[in-house]
Design a protein around this motif. Structure first.
Motif, PDB file in Angstrom:
ATOM      1  N   GLN A 172      42.142  43.374  43.362  1.00 11.00           N
ATOM      2  CA  GLN A 172      42.912  44.614  43.224  1.00 11.00           C
ATOM      3  C   GLN A 172      43.436  45.083  44.580  1.00 11.00           C
ATOM      4  OE1 GLN A 172      39.937  47.063  41.331  1.00 11.00           O
ATOM      5  NE2 GLN A 172      40.838  46.797  39.300  1.00 11.00           N
ATOM      6  N   GLN A 210      46.295  42.910  45.807  1.00  9.64           N
ATOM      7  CA  GLN A 210      47.550  43.055  45.065  1.00  9.64           C
ATOM      8  C   GLN A 210      48.139  44.462  45.148  1.00  9.64           C
ATOM      9  OE1 GLN A 210      46.472  41.666  41.100  1.00  9.64           O
ATOM     10  NE2 GLN A 210      47.209  39.616  41.572  1.00  9.64           N
ATOM     11  N   TYR A 211      47.260  45.473  45.094  1.00  8.28           N
ATOM     12  CA  TYR A 211      47.761  46.846  44.958  1.00  8.28           C
ATOM     13  C   TYR A 211      47.251  47.803  46.036  1.00  8.28           C
ATOM     14  CZ  TYR A 211      48.822  44.883  40.406  1.00  8.28           C
ATOM     15  OH  TYR A 211      49.283  44.074  39.400  1.00  8.28           O
ATOM     16  N   VAL A 261      48.945  35.937  38.473  1.00 19.49           N
ATOM     17  CA  VAL A 261      48.361  37.164  37.928  1.00 19.49           C
ATOM     18  C   VAL A 261      48.923  38.360  38.683  1.00 19.49           C
ATOM     19  CG1 VAL A 261      46.195  36.083  37.185  1.00 19.49           C
ATOM     20  CG2 VAL A 261      46.364  37.002  39.499  1.00 19.49           C
ATOM     21  N   GLY A 262      48.857  39.521  38.033  1.00 21.58           N
ATOM     22  CA  GLY A 262      49.198  40.783  38.671  1.00 21.58           C
ATOM     23  C   GLY A 262      50.592  40.809  39.256  1.00 21.58           C
ATOM     24  N   ASN A 263      50.715  41.437  40.424  1.00 18.10           N
ATOM     25  CA  ASN A 263      52.049  41.557  41.027  1.00 18.10           C
ATOM     26  C   ASN A 263      52.456  40.320  41.817  1.00 18.10           C
ATOM     27  OD1 ASN A 263      50.411  41.830  43.255  1.00 18.10           O
ATOM     28  ND2 ASN A 263      51.176  43.846  43.870  1.00 18.10           N
ATOM     29  N   TRP A 264      51.690  39.231  41.682  1.00 18.01           N
ATOM     30  CA  TRP A 264      52.101  37.943  42.249  1.00 18.01           C
ATOM     31  C   TRP A 264      52.917  37.120  41.252  1.00 18.01           C
ATOM     32  CZ3 TRP A 264      46.375  36.757  43.828  1.00 18.01           C
ATOM     33  CH2 TRP A 264      46.009  37.573  44.912  1.00 18.01           C
TER      34      TRP A 264
END
Length: 648
Positions: free
Chosen positions: A554, A557-558, A632-635
């Motif tokens: 987390q 990514q954020y 995954v996520g913002n990747w």
């Protein structure tokens, strides 16, 4: 009174025998058969010597036990309920005769993991037994670990009756037939024993599933409550034995010639050794040397090359390593061996950025064709690897100077990775907000425990999460079989549950379970079952009071973590110490204290639990980093755009 093993009755006629006498005679008959098998030294011997006739009138429950015995299955991990009382009674009788061994557990997920570890670590095929309903669903969930890692285990569940007289307690409350059989069929391979006569077909399919040479998995046998005690004439000689797989390899030389030529003329060759190379150390090492290649490992194949081998680039993938991911990224030809190319093994499909060709060695036709521009060598991994290595050895070497340069580049990256790790292993304890004092970092603590395991020749089991992710970057195995990490399903609680296999195995090996605080609390009942079954082993809890793997993801990514920790302090020393027979140890906050705790824990003849506080903050020295990509996520946009541009 002499009992006939075929009928279970004496000279009196059935008409003159009371119901109680008939029941007693049936029990005596089961006991007589069990005793005959034990006296002969096994079922096959009893049939050969005439101690048992081949054709018998048997209940489905007893026929199932005998059928599995023919396949070498004699250990049952069980939680009995109303859906398995008949099967339990047969096991009681056979246990008393010394033919089978039944071990009771307190949680179906824990039990399924212990069975998986028994088959994985010790090569013994067990059967998991539950009742019906929620118990079966929990065991099914646990079976994901076996399915994801290619481990063969039998799962035997009770099921609703075949008469359809109305809802059975704990069946799926829906007006449809055989719902549990349909659920298990989605989870793996499955068979509903609707009649005793179906047993031969069920066991044939089961034998091929749990003993599959390259894609074994759980096999589910559903035994309806009312069919378990039903009798039928069974020919024991006709029930299937355990199959012996025969190594196969491609016919002819064309594919081998193409593969050997490609490998020989290419300077930058990397071998990706997946979990399918477990136990095939000699073949993989020979191929790596013959090809002038380097090897990149998966979490499940550590040790297939010695850690000290210059060609061992360590793990590669989404988490990976500096050296492993460099070799994957720069290789022009990739030789994939025994890998399913899961998302984290090849960085969600973009790990081999410069690869122009692939040689894929796999027993599964589909997996062998995963990449474009592939020379697929389908069959037994070990046989093919040896044959390919031999073919390369017979060629005149090409591009030796360029291959040497490639090996030197990889060696430099391996040195860089070693220095990077050592800085983190040498890190001093860091002030932690939770512990209100300086504590060891998780990499440093795991390294100490891993080194201790190596010094006493102990096996290592890793739980899912940050402990696992750091663990497969840290371990320095010299052979496969020293580390077992459940990275396929990433199942929290696997390691501590799998530790119980050591209490069930014929020849147990001292094993240490590496677990986080969150993973341990998934299956804490292991404390009780370990004492009950006499386990000698160790659990090390690395406690940062958070799901650190997700916290770090987390933050990466954020920039913030969210709902991956709590404010509840748990005294694991007091918790473990509440179970009589368990030795709980506080590991302190320094290297020396942890080392002393490990020595004390190992000396305990039962289960020991070592509680290690570890740092859980943002300091980069406390982590080993991630060196690949993950969709995954913002990747997602970046990874998918690179995947779209890559044509391998």
């Amino acid at each position: 009174m002499r009992i006939d093993v075929s009928t279970g009755l004496d000279e009196r006629s059935i008409a003159e025998t009371s119901r109680a006498d008939i029941a007693g005679a049936k029990v005596d008959a089961v006991a007589a058969r069990a005793i005959a098998i034990a006296a002969a030294g096994g079922l096959a011997e009893a049939l050969e010597t005439g101690g048992l006739p081949a054709v018998l009138e048997l209940s489905l429950s007893e026929a199932l036990i005998l059928g599995l015995l023919k396949q070498g299955v004699r250990k049952y991990l069980a939680i009995f309920g109303h859906g398995s009382t008949d099967l339990g009674e047969i096991l009681r009788i056979y246990d008393e005769a010394g033919v089978t061994q039944t071990f009771n557990f307190r949680n179906e997920v824990e039990m399924a993991h212990a069975a998986t570890a028994l088959a994985w670590q010790y090569g013994e095929t067990p059967a998991v037994v539950t009742s019906i309903g929620p118990g079966g669903l929990q065991a099914m969930a646990g079976s994901l670990a076996a399915a994801s890692n290619g481990i063969g285990v039998y799962h035997i569940y009770g099921d609703e009756t075949t008469y359809g007289e109305g809802y059975n307690m704990q069946q799926v409350p829906k007006q449809e037939q055989a719902l549990y059989g349909r659920i298990t069929a989605m989870m793996g391979q499955s068979y509903v024993l609707h009649t005793p006569e179906a047993l031969r077909d069920a066991l044939r399919r089961g034998a091929l599933c749990v003993n599959h040479p390259y894609k074994a998995g759980p096999f589910f046998l559903l035994a309806p409550i009312n069919t378990q005690p039903r009798t039928a004439r069974v020919n024991l000689a006709a029930l299937p034995d355990r199959p012996e797989p025969i190594p196969v390899a491609p016919v002819g030389e064309q594919q081998f010639e193409a593969a050997t030529s490609l490998i020989n003329k290419t300077a930058k060759v990397a071998i990706k050794a997946g979990g399918g190379t477990r136990g095939m150390d000699e073949a993989v090492r020979r191929l790596v040397k013959a090809a002038g290649a380097v090897a990149v490992l998966s979490p499940g194949s550590t040790g297939v090359l010695p850690d000290s081998d210059p060609a061992n680039m360590h793990v590669g993938g989404s988490k990976g390593s500096i050296s492993g991911n460099f070799a994957m990224r720069e290789a022009e030809v990739v030789v994939v061996i025994g890998s399913r190319a899961v998302c984290q093994a090849d960085c969600s499909g973009i790990g081999f950025a410069n690869a122009r060709h692939v040689v894929n060695i796999n027993g599964d036709v589909t997996d062998a064709q995963h990449y474009n521009r592939t020379i697929a060598l389908t069959g037994d991994v070990e046989a093919i690897a040896h044959r390919l290595a031999g073919a390369i050895e017979n060629l005149a070497p090409e591009r030796t100077s360029q291959k040497s340069e490639w090996l030197q580049q990889c060696a430099a990256k391996k040195d860089e990775w070693a220095r990077f790790k050592q800085e983190r292993f040498d890190a001093m304890p860091i002030q932690d907000d939770v512990w209100k004092s300086p504590v060891l970092t998780q990499p440093a603590a795991i390294k100490i425990v891993s080194d201790f395991a190596k010094s006493i020749d102990a096996a290592k089991l890793f739980d899912a999460g940050d402990v696992q992710a750091n663990g497969f970057q840290i371990v320095e195995d010299e052979r496969t079989g020293d580390t077992f990490t459940e990275s396929g399903a990433s199942y929290m609680g696997f390691a501590v549950s799998g530790l119980l296999a050591g209490a069930v195995a014929d020849t147990p090996r001292y094993t240490i379970a590496f677990t986080g605080d969150g993973s341990f609390m998934m299956n804490p009942q292991v404390l009780i079952d370990a004492v009950e079954h006499g386990l000698h082993g160790m659990i090390v809890i690395f406690d940062n009071r958070r799901m650190a793997a997700i916290s770090s993801l987390q933050r990466a990514q954020y920039g913030r973590d969210f709902k991956t920790n709590d404010s509840v302090a748990v005294d694991y020393v007091r918790l473990a110490g509440s179970v009589e027979g368990v030795l709980p140890i506080w590991a302190g906050t320094t290297r020396d204290e942890l080392k002393q705790a490990l020595v004390k824990a190992h000396a305990h003849p039962g289960l020991s639990v070592v509680h290690v506080p570890v740092y859980g903050g943002d300091d980069p020295i406390a982590g080993l980093g991630s060196w690949g990509s993950w969709n995954v996520g913002n990747w997602v946009d970046d990874v998918q755009s690179r995947w779209l541009a890559q044509d391998i």
